[in-house]
Structure formats: structure tokens, C-alpha cells
Design a protein around this motif. Structure first.
Motif, PDB file in Angstrom:
ATOM      1  N   SER A   1      -2.893   0.786  -8.961  1.00  0.00           N
ATOM      2  CA  SER A   1      -2.395   0.041  -7.814  1.00  0.00           C
ATOM      3  C   SER A   1      -3.512  -0.187  -6.800  1.00  0.00           C
ATOM      4  O   SER A   1      -4.378   0.671  -6.593  1.00  0.00           O
ATOM      5  CB  SER A   1      -1.238   0.790  -7.153  1.00  0.00           C
ATOM      6  N   GLY A   2      -3.485  -1.343  -6.138  1.00  0.00           N
ATOM      7  CA  GLY A   2      -4.492  -1.619  -5.130  1.00  0.00           C
ATOM      8  C   GLY A   2      -4.544  -3.081  -4.745  1.00  0.00           C
ATOM      9  O   GLY A   2      -3.808  -3.913  -5.274  1.00  0.00           O
ATOM     10  N   ARG A   3      -5.440  -3.381  -3.797  1.00  0.00           N
ATOM     11  CA  ARG A   3      -5.635  -4.748  -3.317  1.00  0.00           C
ATOM     12  C   ARG A   3      -6.797  -5.384  -4.079  1.00  0.00           C
ATOM     13  O   ARG A   3      -7.847  -4.761  -4.258  1.00  0.00           O
ATOM     14  CB  ARG A   3      -5.928  -4.762  -1.818  1.00  0.00           C
TER      15      ARG A   3
ATOM     16  N   TRP B   1       0.233  -4.252  -7.118  1.00  0.00           N
ATOM     17  CA  TRP B   1      -0.998  -4.987  -6.812  1.00  0.00           C
ATOM     18  C   TRP B   1      -0.713  -6.000  -5.725  1.00  0.00           C
ATOM     19  O   TRP B   1       0.272  -6.731  -5.791  1.00  0.00           O
ATOM     20  CB  TRP B   1      -1.517  -5.710  -8.056  1.00  0.00           C
TER      21      TRP B   1
ATOM     22  N   ASN C   1       0.832  -1.205   0.000  1.00  0.00           N
ATOM     23  CA  ASN C   1       0.000   0.000   0.000  1.00  0.00           C
ATOM     24  C   ASN C   1       0.868   1.256   0.000  1.00  0.00           C
ATOM     25  O   ASN C   1       0.649   2.191  -0.795  1.00  0.00           O
ATOM     26  CB  ASN C   1      -0.910  -0.039   1.226  1.00  0.00           C
TER      27      ASN C   1
END
Length: 220
Positions: free
Chosen positions: A211-213, A167, A155
Motif C-alpha cells: 500500500s502507498g502513494r 493505492w 493512508n
């Protein structure tokens, strides 16, 4: 030709993703601790392989040197910790320290070593996480804590490296030897094969979202 570096690539999700990327035309650099399985996979996929432990800084340096033109880093290698999986009240602290080294420190070390190449190519980092990072499962406290730490590293890395996609992905349960060690072969056998997750990850890489979960369900 795009190049990917995949850790833990001799079996399970790492091997399945290596096969998917190879079929999509990627050049691959594979690493894992088990030399025999790793070199067999590399031979089948016409890939390069460097066996070793990603917790070893000298091995990380060799990998970074071998991948000066890198488009994708996949931090897939991971340890489970002691089995049967102990409750936190009984968790051996030495085992937890070793697990943090493998699941948190080692991935960050490889990120640090390969960031110059990834920045140059505006590449991407895919860190394999777990639902144990966010859910309270008895016995999964040690493993889950390491994956929660990896999530937060991802993060913050995404905020600090705007030119690199980051990711962190919860792939869900898969029929792998790691899951079998945690829950038994019968339950693991009922889980989806890692190939189904690899196909979803290939779509993620191809679409290059922000970008992210991501969870397995969100990948489609």
C-alpha cells in the motif's frame, strides 16, 4: 475470474482503465452518472453497468450488492468544482461542501460498503488522486484540498486494513474533458492520453505492491 468495480467509468481514465482490465480478462462492474455513455461502454466491454451518483447512499448500496465477490475497487469518479476555478478567497462554500461530498465522502462510503467483499478476497483499492493534493496551484485549492483528504483517508485505511492493498495514485495531466474544463482544450490536448496511464495502472494492479502513494512517473 477477477472482478473490478470502477466509478466514473463512462469516459476518461475510468473508461480507459475499464478497457485495459477487460482486455486482461477481468469481469467489470461499471458506474457513472451519464447513462448513455456508460451503457455504451458496458456493451462494448461485455460488462455490467449501474448508472447513478456515488454520492447517493442508495446507489452505493446497489453497487455493493452487485459485487459480493470483489477483487478491485477503483474510486475514479471525481468533481472539479466551479469553473473558471476560483481562488480560495472567492471560493463558494456551498460548492466546496458539494465537492467534498463527491471527492471525499462518496469514495469512503463505497469503500465502507465493499470492504467485506474486499477483505474476503484480499482485494485492493485504487483511489485516483492528483498532484493538486500536494502542490500549491492557484485556483486549485478546493479540488486539491479534497484530493489531499482522499490521500489521508487512503493512508489511514492502509494502516487499518492490512489484508487489503490500498493505492492512491497521482496520474498526472491527461487529455480529458475534466482537464479541458480546468485549463482549456489547447493545453489539455497536449497532455498524454488516459490510455497511457491506464496501462501503467494495469501494471500496478498486476504487480500488487505494498500500500502507498504512487505518481505517474513511479508507475513507469
Amino acid at each position: 475470474m477477477k472482478q473490478a468495480l470502477i466509478t466514473g467509468a463512462s469516459r476518461g481514465l475510468g473508461l480507459a482503465l475499464a478497457r485495459a482490465l477487460a482486455a486482461d480478462g477481468w469481469s467489470l462492474l461499471l458506474t457513472a452518472r451519464g447513462e448513455e455513455d456508460l451503457f455504451s461502454a458496458a456493451f462494448d466491454l461485455d460488462a455490467r453497468a449501474i448508472a447513478g451518483d456515488v454520492a447517493d447512499p442508495a446507489h452505493v448500496a446497489r453497487l455493493a450488492e452487485a459485487a459480493p465477490e470483489l477483487d478491485l475497487l477503483v474510486n475514479n469518479a471525481s468533481g472539479l468544482g466551479p469553473t473558471p476555478m476560483p481562488r480560495l478567497a472567492d471560493y463558494p462554500l456551498d460548492a466546496l461542501r458539494a465537492l467534498v461530498e463527491t471527492n471525499v465522502v462518496a469514495p469512503l462510503g463505497l469503500v465502507q460498503a465493499t470492504l467485506p467483499a474486499l477483505r474476503k478476497r484480499r482485494g485492493a483499492i485504487l483511489n485516483v488522486s492528483s498532484d493538486a493534493a500536494v502542490e500549491a496551484y492557484e485556483g486549485w485549492g478546493g479540488y486539491g484540498a479534497t484530493k489531499a483528504a482522499l490521500d489521508q483517508i487512503s493512508n489511514v485505511l492502509a494502516a487499518e486494513e492490512p489484508d487489503v492493498a490500498v493505492w492512491w495514485v497521482d496520474p498526472g495531466e491527461m487529455n480529458t474533458s475534466m482537464l479541458a474544463a480546468a485549463v482549456g482544450e489547447q493545453e489539455a490536448g497536449a497532455a498524454p492520453p488516459p490510455e497511457s496511464v491506464a496501462a501503467a495502472l494495469l501494471r500496478l494492479v498486476a504487480s500488487r505492491p505494498e500500500s502507498g502513494r504512487f505518481t505517474r512517473g513511479e508507475l513507469g
